[in-house]
Design an enzyme around this catalytic site. Structure first.
Site, PDB file in Angstrom:
ATOM      1  N   GLY A 196      15.022  -1.224  -2.291  1.00 27.48           N
ATOM      2  CA  GLY A 196      14.121  -1.610  -1.067  1.00 27.48           C
ATOM      3  C   GLY A 196      13.665  -2.738  -0.997  1.00 27.48           C
TER       4      GLY A 196
ATOM      5  CD  GLN B 267       9.082  -6.656  -2.430  1.00 28.12           C
ATOM      6  OE1 GLN B 267       9.691  -5.734  -1.630  1.00 28.12           O
ATOM      7  NE2 GLN B 267       9.221  -6.546  -3.609  1.00 28.12           N
TER       8      GLN B 267
ATOM      9  CB  CYS C 194       8.008  -3.753  -7.814  1.00 27.86           C
ATOM     10  SG  CYS C 194       7.720  -4.710  -6.497  1.00 27.86           S
ATOM     11  CG  LEU C 195      13.690  -6.181  -6.229  1.00 28.45           C
ATOM     12  CD1 LEU C 195      14.264  -6.435  -4.696  1.00 28.45           C
ATOM     13  CD2 LEU C 195      14.563  -6.211  -7.333  1.00 28.45           C
TER      14      LEU C 195
ATOM     15  CG  HIS D 119       7.503   0.407  -4.251  1.00 27.84           C
ATOM     16  ND1 HIS D 119       7.320   0.540  -5.419  1.00 27.84           N
ATOM     17  CD2 HIS D 119       7.890  -0.710  -3.821  1.00 27.84           C
ATOM     18  CE1 HIS D 119       7.587  -0.736  -5.881  1.00 27.84           C
ATOM     19  NE2 HIS D 119       7.953  -1.450  -4.711  1.00 27.84           N
ATOM     20  CD  GLU D 120      10.226  -1.260  -0.552  1.00 27.42           C
ATOM     21  OE1 GLU D 120       9.496  -2.112  -0.362  1.00 27.42           O
ATOM     22  OE2 GLU D 120      10.887  -0.913  -1.503  1.00 27.42           O
TER      23      GLU D 120
ATOM     24  CG  HIS E 260       5.602  -4.306  -1.421  1.00 22.67           C
ATOM     25  ND1 HIS E 260       5.157  -5.096  -2.631  1.00 22.67           N
ATOM     26  CD2 HIS E 260       6.821  -3.556  -1.862  1.00 22.67           C
ATOM     27  CE1 HIS E 260       5.763  -5.097  -3.598  1.00 22.67           C
ATOM     28  NE2 HIS E 260       6.915  -4.235  -3.288  1.00 22.67           N
TER      29      HIS E 260
END
Ligand code: GNR
Ligand code: NI
Length: 173
Positions: free
Chosen positions: A46, A51, A91-92, A133-134, A137
């Site tokens: 994702g 981000q 998480c990236l 999660h997204e 963000h």
């Protein structure tokens, strides 16, 4: 198609609340394509626009094993959440950190797709977790916010050290 740079925690830009997308036009479609390319390249399941330092409510997801099922959620809204599940999240923007987080297990999300069409989606498993999660963000929230302040601080210091070491590597070149 271009790959975009991903921000790392504790970059304050990750705390910004993203704005609603007014028009799903060619610019947004291009951004979606670049976000998908960036997500597959990372690789991740994702990516939220936040981000890549774009503060608009755009998310891409692909939880398929073959990486052939891209999902675009523009202006996503959680309509229903139900149950509870614990899953290990990464998480990236917080590379190398994996922690168990408890969230609702089932969600219904309403969103707009890349073509501008509204849709609703029922999700469970990793997809339900990833959607939440997204959306977090887009609201300036990270999975480390669910951890104790002590754990979060330990992770924050580790990320600052990793960033310093990245910088030093470039100095040598
Ligand atoms: O690649 C990712 N894996 C992942 C695993 C468990 C729960 C959430 C995620 S999302 C993450 C990519 C990312 O950082 N998205 O914002
Ligand atoms: Ni993330």
């Amino acid at each position: 198609m271009s790959l975009l740079d991903i921000l790392f925690y504790p970059d304050p830009q990750l705390r910004k609340v993203a704005s609603t997308v007014a028009n799903v036009d060619g610019r947004v479609a291009q951004l979606v394509d670049d976000m998908l390319a960036t997500m597959y390249d990372a690789p991740g399941i994702g990516l939220a626009a936040t981000q890549i330092n774009v503060h608009e409510r755009i998310v891409v997801i692909d939880v398929s094993d073959e990486c052939d099922a891209p999902l675009t959620l523009i202006n996503p809204e959680l309509k229903l959440t139900e149950g509870e599940v614990e899953m290990q999240e990464g998480c990236l923007s917080i590379p190398g950190i994996y922690e168990n987080i408890t969230r609702p297990a089932n969600v219904t999300v309403a969103a707009i797709d890349r073509e501008g069409n509204p849709f609703e989606l029922d999700a469970d498993g990793i997809l339900a977790v990833c959607i939440q999660h997204e959306i977090d963000h887009l609201n300036g929230k990270l999975f480390v916010d669910y951890l104790s302040p002590l754990k979060r601080n330990r992770i924050r210091k580790k990320m600052i050290k990793a960033a310093r070491e990245r910088d030093e590597e470039y100095d040598d070149e």
